[in-house]
Design a protein around this motif. Structure first.
Motif, PDB file in Angstrom:
ATOM      1  N   GLY A 107      12.649  50.822  55.019  1.00  0.00           N
ATOM      2  CA  GLY A 107      12.207  49.616  54.330  1.00  0.00           C
ATOM      3  C   GLY A 107      11.264  49.861  53.174  1.00  0.00           C
ATOM      4  N   GLY A 108      10.870  51.089  52.965  1.00  0.00           N
ATOM      5  CA  GLY A 108       9.918  51.401  51.908  1.00  0.00           C
ATOM      6  C   GLY A 108      10.423  51.124  50.500  1.00  0.00           C
ATOM      7  N   ARG A 114      11.330  48.590  40.403  1.00  0.00           N
ATOM      8  CA  ARG A 114      12.479  47.751  40.045  1.00  0.00           C
ATOM      9  C   ARG A 114      12.536  46.487  40.900  1.00  0.00           C
ATOM     10  NH1 ARG A 114      18.409  49.073  41.506  1.00  0.00           N
ATOM     11  NH2 ARG A 114      19.444  47.317  40.569  1.00  0.00           N
ATOM     12  N   TRP A 115      12.338  46.620  42.213  1.00  0.00           N
ATOM     13  CA  TRP A 115      12.393  45.446  43.088  1.00  0.00           C
ATOM     14  C   TRP A 115      11.184  44.536  42.853  1.00  0.00           C
ATOM     15  CZ3 TRP A 115       9.713  43.228  47.227  1.00  0.00           C
ATOM     16  CH2 TRP A 115      10.398  42.190  47.852  1.00  0.00           C
ATOM     17  N   LEU A 116      10.009  45.121  42.731  1.00  0.00           N
ATOM     18  CA  LEU A 116       8.782  44.334  42.568  1.00  0.00           C
ATOM     19  C   LEU A 116       8.728  43.582  41.240  1.00  0.00           C
ATOM     20  CD1 LEU A 116       6.282  46.858  44.142  1.00  0.00           C
ATOM     21  CD2 LEU A 116       6.896  44.611  45.072  1.00  0.00           C
ATOM     22  N   HIS A 130      13.573  34.910  49.485  1.00  0.00           N
ATOM     23  CA  HIS A 130      14.598  35.953  49.605  1.00  0.00           C
ATOM     24  C   HIS A 130      15.992  35.343  49.712  1.00  0.00           C
ATOM     25  CE1 HIS A 130      13.909  34.847  53.786  1.00  0.00           C
ATOM     26  NE2 HIS A 130      15.125  35.300  54.024  1.00  0.00           N
ATOM     27  N   GLU A 131      16.067  34.049  49.949  1.00  0.00           N
ATOM     28  CA  GLU A 131      17.360  33.372  50.074  1.00  0.00           C
ATOM     29  C   GLU A 131      17.869  32.822  48.745  1.00  0.00           C
ATOM     30  OE1 GLU A 131      16.624  30.426  53.063  1.00  0.00           O
ATOM     31  OE2 GLU A 131      16.853  31.864  54.694  1.00  0.00           O
ATOM     32  N   THR A 132      16.973  32.614  47.783  1.00  0.00           N
ATOM     33  CA  THR A 132      17.402  31.961  46.543  1.00  0.00           C
ATOM     34  C   THR A 132      17.183  32.764  45.274  1.00  0.00           C
ATOM     35  OG1 THR A 132      15.300  30.793  46.381  1.00  0.00           O
ATOM     36  CG2 THR A 132      17.116  29.628  47.484  1.00  0.00           C
ATOM     37  N   ASN A 133      15.985  33.286  45.068  1.00  0.00           N
ATOM     38  CA  ASN A 133      15.712  33.888  43.764  1.00  0.00           C
ATOM     39  C   ASN A 133      15.091  35.283  43.791  1.00  0.00           C
ATOM     40  OD1 ASN A 133      13.208  33.061  44.651  1.00  0.00           O
ATOM     41  ND2 ASN A 133      12.732  31.805  42.875  1.00  0.00           N
ATOM     42  N   ILE A 134      15.037  35.903  44.970  1.00  0.00           N
ATOM     43  CA  ILE A 134      14.567  37.288  45.076  1.00  0.00           C
ATOM     44  C   ILE A 134      15.669  38.087  45.777  1.00  0.00           C
ATOM     45  CG2 ILE A 134      12.846  38.837  46.087  1.00  0.00           C
ATOM     46  CD1 ILE A 134      11.715  37.124  43.796  1.00  0.00           C
ATOM     47  N   ASP A 135      16.105  39.153  45.138  1.00  0.00           N
ATOM     48  CA  ASP A 135      17.182  39.977  45.702  1.00  0.00           C
ATOM     49  C   ASP A 135      16.721  40.711  46.954  1.00  0.00           C
ATOM     50  OD1 ASP A 135      18.867  39.259  43.610  1.00  0.00           O
ATOM     51  OD2 ASP A 135      18.279  40.987  42.388  1.00  0.00           O
ATOM     52  N   GLY A 136      17.637  40.868  47.883  1.00  0.00           N
ATOM     53  CA  GLY A 136      17.372  41.636  49.087  1.00  0.00           C
ATOM     54  C   GLY A 136      17.616  43.115  48.858  1.00  0.00           C
ATOM     55  N   ILE A 137      17.299  43.904  49.878  1.00  0.00           N
ATOM     56  CA  ILE A 137      17.546  45.342  49.857  1.00  0.00           C
ATOM     57  C   ILE A 137      18.140  45.705  51.213  1.00  0.00           C
ATOM     58  CG2 ILE A 137      16.538  47.649  49.702  1.00  0.00           C
ATOM     59  CD1 ILE A 137      14.189  46.416  48.165  1.00  0.00           C
ATOM     60  N   ALA A 138      19.318  46.303  51.216  1.00  0.00           N
ATOM     61  CA  ALA A 138      19.933  46.734  52.469  1.00  0.00           C
ATOM     62  C   ALA A 138      19.012  47.723  53.180  1.00  0.00           C
ATOM     63  CB  ALA A 138      21.287  47.377  52.194  1.00  0.00           C
ATOM     64  N   ALA A 140      16.098  46.989  54.379  1.00  0.00           N
ATOM     65  CA  ALA A 140      14.683  46.588  54.245  1.00  0.00           C
ATOM     66  C   ALA A 140      14.534  45.080  54.411  1.00  0.00           C
ATOM     67  CB  ALA A 140      14.142  47.034  52.892  1.00  0.00           C
ATOM     68  N   THR A 141      15.418  44.481  55.178  1.00  0.00           N
ATOM     69  CA  THR A 141      15.450  43.019  55.293  1.00  0.00           C
ATOM     70  C   THR A 141      14.123  42.432  55.751  1.00  0.00           C
ATOM     71  OG1 THR A 141      17.798  43.170  55.807  1.00  0.00           O
ATOM     72  CG2 THR A 141      16.703  41.091  56.330  1.00  0.00           C
ATOM     73  N   ILE A 142      13.534  42.983  56.782  1.00  0.00           N
ATOM     74  CA  ILE A 142      12.272  42.443  57.305  1.00  0.00           C
ATOM     75  C   ILE A 142      11.163  42.559  56.258  1.00  0.00           C
ATOM     76  CG2 ILE A 142      10.472  42.741  59.055  1.00  0.00           C
ATOM     77  CD1 ILE A 142      12.779  43.634  60.967  1.00  0.00           C
ATOM     78  N   SER A 143      11.066  43.704  55.624  1.00  0.00           N
ATOM     79  CA  SER A 143      10.022  43.917  54.620  1.00  0.00           C
ATOM     80  C   SER A 143      10.240  43.045  53.385  1.00  0.00           C
ATOM     81  CB  SER A 143       9.963  45.387  54.226  1.00  0.00           C
ATOM     82  OG  SER A 143       9.617  46.171  55.350  1.00  0.00           O
ATOM     83  N   VAL A 144      11.483  42.872  52.967  1.00  0.00           N
ATOM     84  CA  VAL A 144      11.794  41.990  51.836  1.00  0.00           C
ATOM     85  C   VAL A 144      11.342  40.576  52.153  1.00  0.00           C
ATOM     86  CG1 VAL A 144      13.696  40.838  50.628  1.00  0.00           C
ATOM     87  CG2 VAL A 144      13.667  43.328  50.819  1.00  0.00           C
TER      88      VAL A 144
END
Length: 167
Positions: A107-108, A114-116, A130-138, A140-144
């Motif tokens: 999850g790091g 790039r993500w931040l 995380h559901e609408t306007n912030i991209d997820g990361i495979a 790292a779901t909990i941390s995202v």
């Protein structure tokens, strides 16, 4: 050196303190910035999405000049918590965010620049999810979800502080 002395009274661990000042000096392109704790009355604080405790939300100053603000906190990951900061300019717009210490094996990736960057430019009138306007990361779901929720809550909190003329 003076900046480090001023912050030590606020209770941040030494390793976090050094990273905070490094990020602030880089963000504002200023050496020897200082932090001044923002205090909030108990009644208002109890209504905020994120509690302000004197150790987590500061004005960033250089001499008499207010450069902006910084919020420093922990957020949960799968089994531990990570330390992060969100930096605002004097107009309360996010100009920088950073995961200071991530304590899990997975999850790091949320610490990547790039993500931040997705949070840069967000203001107190914005909501992030995380559901609408912030991209997820495979992987790292909990941390995202945690970081996105934390940023959303601090945006709401700062909006309330602005409405109540604390800022």
């Amino acid at each position: 050196m003076l900046a480090c002395f001023l912050l030590m009274g606020f209770g941040l661990p030494k390793n976090i303190e050094k990273k905070v000042f490094k990020e602030l000096e880089k963000t504002f392109a200023q050496a020897d910035v200082q932090l001044k704790a923002i205090n909030v009355e108990a009644e208002l604080n109890s209504k905020l999405a994120k509690r302000i405790n004197g150790d987590n939300f500061f004005r960033v100053i250089k001499g008499e000049v207010n450069l902006g603000y910084v919020f420093i906190d922990k957020a949960p990951s799968k089994t531990a918590k990570f330390d992060y900061l969100v930096v605002f300019d004097e107009d309360l717009k996010i100009v920088h965010s950073k995961v200071l210490v991530y304590r899990e094996e997975y999850g790091g990736e949320i610490g990547s620049t790039r993500w931040l960057k997705q949070f840069i430019g967000k203001t107190v009138g914005d909501r992030v999810s995380h559901e609408t306007n912030i991209d997820g990361i495979a992987g790292a779901t909990i941390s995202v979800r945690s970081m996105t929720s934390a940023v959303d809550q601090i945006l709401q909190t700062i909006g309330e502080l602005k409405e109540n003329e604390v800022l």
